[in-house]
Design a protein around this motif. Structure first.
Motif, PDB file in Angstrom:
ATOM      1  N   UNK A 139       0.845  -1.183   0.000  1.00 31.12           N
ATOM      2  CA  UNK A 139       0.000   0.000   0.000  1.00 31.12           C
ATOM      3  C   UNK A 139       0.889   1.245   0.000  1.00 31.12           C
ATOM      4  N   UNK A 140       0.529   2.212  -0.829  1.00 33.67           N
ATOM      5  CA  UNK A 140       1.301   3.441  -0.966  1.00 33.67           C
ATOM      6  C   UNK A 140       0.596   4.592  -0.256  1.00 33.67           C
ATOM      7  N   UNK A 141       1.290   5.202   0.692  1.00 33.27           N
ATOM      8  CA  UNK A 141       0.711   6.331   1.429  1.00 33.27           C
ATOM      9  C   UNK A 141       0.435   7.507   0.491  1.00 33.27           C
ATOM     10  N   UNK A 142       1.288   7.690  -0.512  1.00 34.24           N
ATOM     11  CA  UNK A 142       1.088   8.778  -1.481  1.00 34.24           C
ATOM     12  C   UNK A 142      -0.220   8.592  -2.244  1.00 34.24           C
ATOM     13  N   UNK A 143      -0.493   7.366  -2.672  1.00 38.53           N
ATOM     14  CA  UNK A 143      -1.731   7.082  -3.408  1.00 38.53           C
ATOM     15  C   UNK A 143      -2.947   7.229  -2.488  1.00 38.53           C
ATOM     16  N   UNK A 144      -2.825   6.765  -1.252  1.00 36.87           N
ATOM     17  CA  UNK A 144      -3.913   6.919  -0.273  1.00 36.87           C
ATOM     18  C   UNK A 144      -4.233   8.398  -0.095  1.00 36.87           C
ATOM     19  N   UNK A 145      -3.204   9.224   0.103  1.00 36.48           N
ATOM     20  CA  UNK A 145      -3.413  10.664   0.299  1.00 36.48           C
ATOM     21  C   UNK A 145      -3.975  11.330  -0.955  1.00 36.48           C
ATOM     22  N   UNK A 146      -3.506  10.901  -2.121  1.00 40.66           N
ATOM     23  CA  UNK A 146      -4.025  11.458  -3.377  1.00 40.66           C
ATOM     24  C   UNK A 146      -5.523  11.189  -3.499  1.00 40.66           C
ATOM     25  N   UNK A 147      -5.921   9.946  -3.261  1.00 41.89           N
ATOM     26  CA  UNK A 147      -7.346   9.599  -3.342  1.00 41.89           C
ATOM     27  C   UNK A 147      -8.150  10.365  -2.303  1.00 41.89           C
ATOM     28  N   UNK A 148      -7.625  10.469  -1.093  1.00 38.72           N
ATOM     29  CA  UNK A 148      -8.316  11.184  -0.016  1.00 38.72           C
ATOM     30  C   UNK A 148      -8.518  12.654  -0.382  1.00 38.72           C
ATOM     31  N   UNK A 149      -7.437  13.302  -0.843  1.00 39.87           N
ATOM     32  CA  UNK A 149      -7.485  14.739  -1.161  1.00 39.87           C
ATOM     33  C   UNK A 149      -8.403  15.014  -2.347  1.00 39.87           C
ATOM     34  N   UNK A 150      -8.486  14.079  -3.282  1.00 38.76           N
ATOM     35  CA  UNK A 150      -9.351  14.288  -4.442  1.00 38.76           C
ATOM     36  C   UNK A 150     -10.822  14.054  -4.118  1.00 38.76           C
ATOM     37  N   UNK A 151     -11.122  13.038  -3.332  1.00 41.81           N
ATOM     38  CA  UNK A 151     -12.520  12.666  -3.059  1.00 41.81           C
ATOM     39  C   UNK A 151     -13.144  13.568  -1.985  1.00 41.81           C
ATOM     40  N   UNK A 152     -12.392  13.959  -0.979  1.00 44.52           N
ATOM     41  CA  UNK A 152     -12.958  14.736   0.141  1.00 44.52           C
ATOM     42  C   UNK A 152     -13.666  16.013  -0.298  1.00 44.52           C
ATOM     43  N   UNK A 153     -13.023  16.917  -1.070  1.00 49.69           N
ATOM     44  CA  UNK A 153     -13.739  18.154  -1.426  1.00 49.69           C
ATOM     45  C   UNK A 153     -14.921  17.927  -2.356  1.00 49.69           C
ATOM     46  N   UNK A 154     -14.904  16.825  -3.102  1.00 45.99           N
ATOM     47  CA  UNK A 154     -16.032  16.508  -3.987  1.00 45.99           C
ATOM     48  C   UNK A 154     -17.262  16.155  -3.163  1.00 45.99           C
ATOM     49  N   UNK A 155     -17.054  15.460  -2.045  1.00 50.41           N
ATOM     50  CA  UNK A 155     -18.168  14.967  -1.243  1.00 50.41           C
ATOM     51  C   UNK A 155     -18.671  15.960  -0.202  1.00 50.41           C
ATOM     52  N   UNK A 156     -17.848  16.948   0.170  1.00 49.73           N
ATOM     53  CA  UNK A 156     -18.287  17.872   1.235  1.00 49.73           C
ATOM     54  C   UNK A 156     -19.586  18.602   0.911  1.00 49.73           C
ATOM     55  N   UNK A 157     -19.729  19.175  -0.285  1.00 51.13           N
ATOM     56  CA  UNK A 157     -21.004  19.845  -0.557  1.00 51.13           C
ATOM     57  C   UNK A 157     -22.025  18.945  -1.231  1.00 51.13           C
ATOM     58  N   UNK A 158     -21.813  17.661  -1.201  1.00 52.06           N
ATOM     59  CA  UNK A 158     -22.615  16.734  -1.989  1.00 52.06           C
ATOM     60  C   UNK A 158     -23.834  16.237  -1.222  1.00 52.06           C
TER      61      UNK A 158
END
Length: 199
Positions: free
Chosen positions: A1-20
């Motif tokens: 598991x890559x921490x960089x990939x985990x953080x990339x997915x987290x940072x991309x998905x989080x702002x999309x879902x906040x106002x959703x």
């Protein structure tokens, strides 16, 4: 598991879902039912949705590299346009999501929450982002972990902090930031497509 990939997915998905609708559906469910079973049901629904998106993205990665990066670029570009256009709209209304559903047992509340969120997430921007990342980064476990963590964070905020959070969210700003992130990923994927075709 890559921490960089985990953080990339987290940072991309989080702002999309906040106002959703996800945030507001979770919030409405939490105003009708106890928070813990709501969170368990919502979290389980998100886990299944993310697994489906990661599987779709991983299958996409079996196609030729230029085609995959081109499809990923289109997915992110569509997401960027949709987010930017929706920046001026108000928060998505989920007031009728739990209408008429009055269950009290832990399992029943969790099942209702699962059903509502599982149905609401189909075709969502976070699914597009997750599938695109899984296709592009070739690390499905890390993409799953990051995307699911982002969705659990959003639902946790909604369920446990409630209305205070909804009233303070700068929806337009969050959607614009997410649109820019999607656009950056679209450009990167488009550049990869051109390089693959040229090489």
């Amino acid at each position: 598991m890559s921490l960089t990939v985990v953080l990339t997915a987290f940072v991309l998905v989080l702002p999309v879902e906040l106002p959703d609708k996800t945030l507001f559906a979770s919030l409405v469910l939490a105003t009708r039912f106890p928070p813990l079973p709501v969170f368990v049901g919502v979290g389980t629904a998100f886990g299944l949705q993310v697994a489906i998106a990661v599987t779709a993205g991983s299958l996409l990665s079996l196609l030729p590299e230029a085609l995959v990066s081109g499809v990923v670029a289109v997915l992110f570009l569509v997401g960027a346009v949709l987010l930017w256009r929706s920046a001026q709209e108000g928060p998505e209304d989920a007031a009728d999501v739990a209408e008429g559903k009055e269950g009290r047992s832990f399992l029943r509340v969790a099942a209702i929450s699962f059903g509502v969120l599982f149905a609401a997430e189909w075709g969502d921007l976070s699914q597009l982002a997750t599938a695109g990342l899984a296709a592009r980064l070739d690390d499905p476990v890390s993409v799953f972990a990051g995307a699911w963590a982002a969705l659990l964070t959003v639902s946790g905020l909604a369920v446990f902090l409630g209305r205070k959070l909804a009233d303070r969210l700068p929806v337009a700003l969050i959607r614009r930031v997410a649109a820019v992130l999607f656009l950056v990923f679209a450009v990167v994927a488009a550049v990869e497509t051109v390089r693959t075709l040229a090489g």
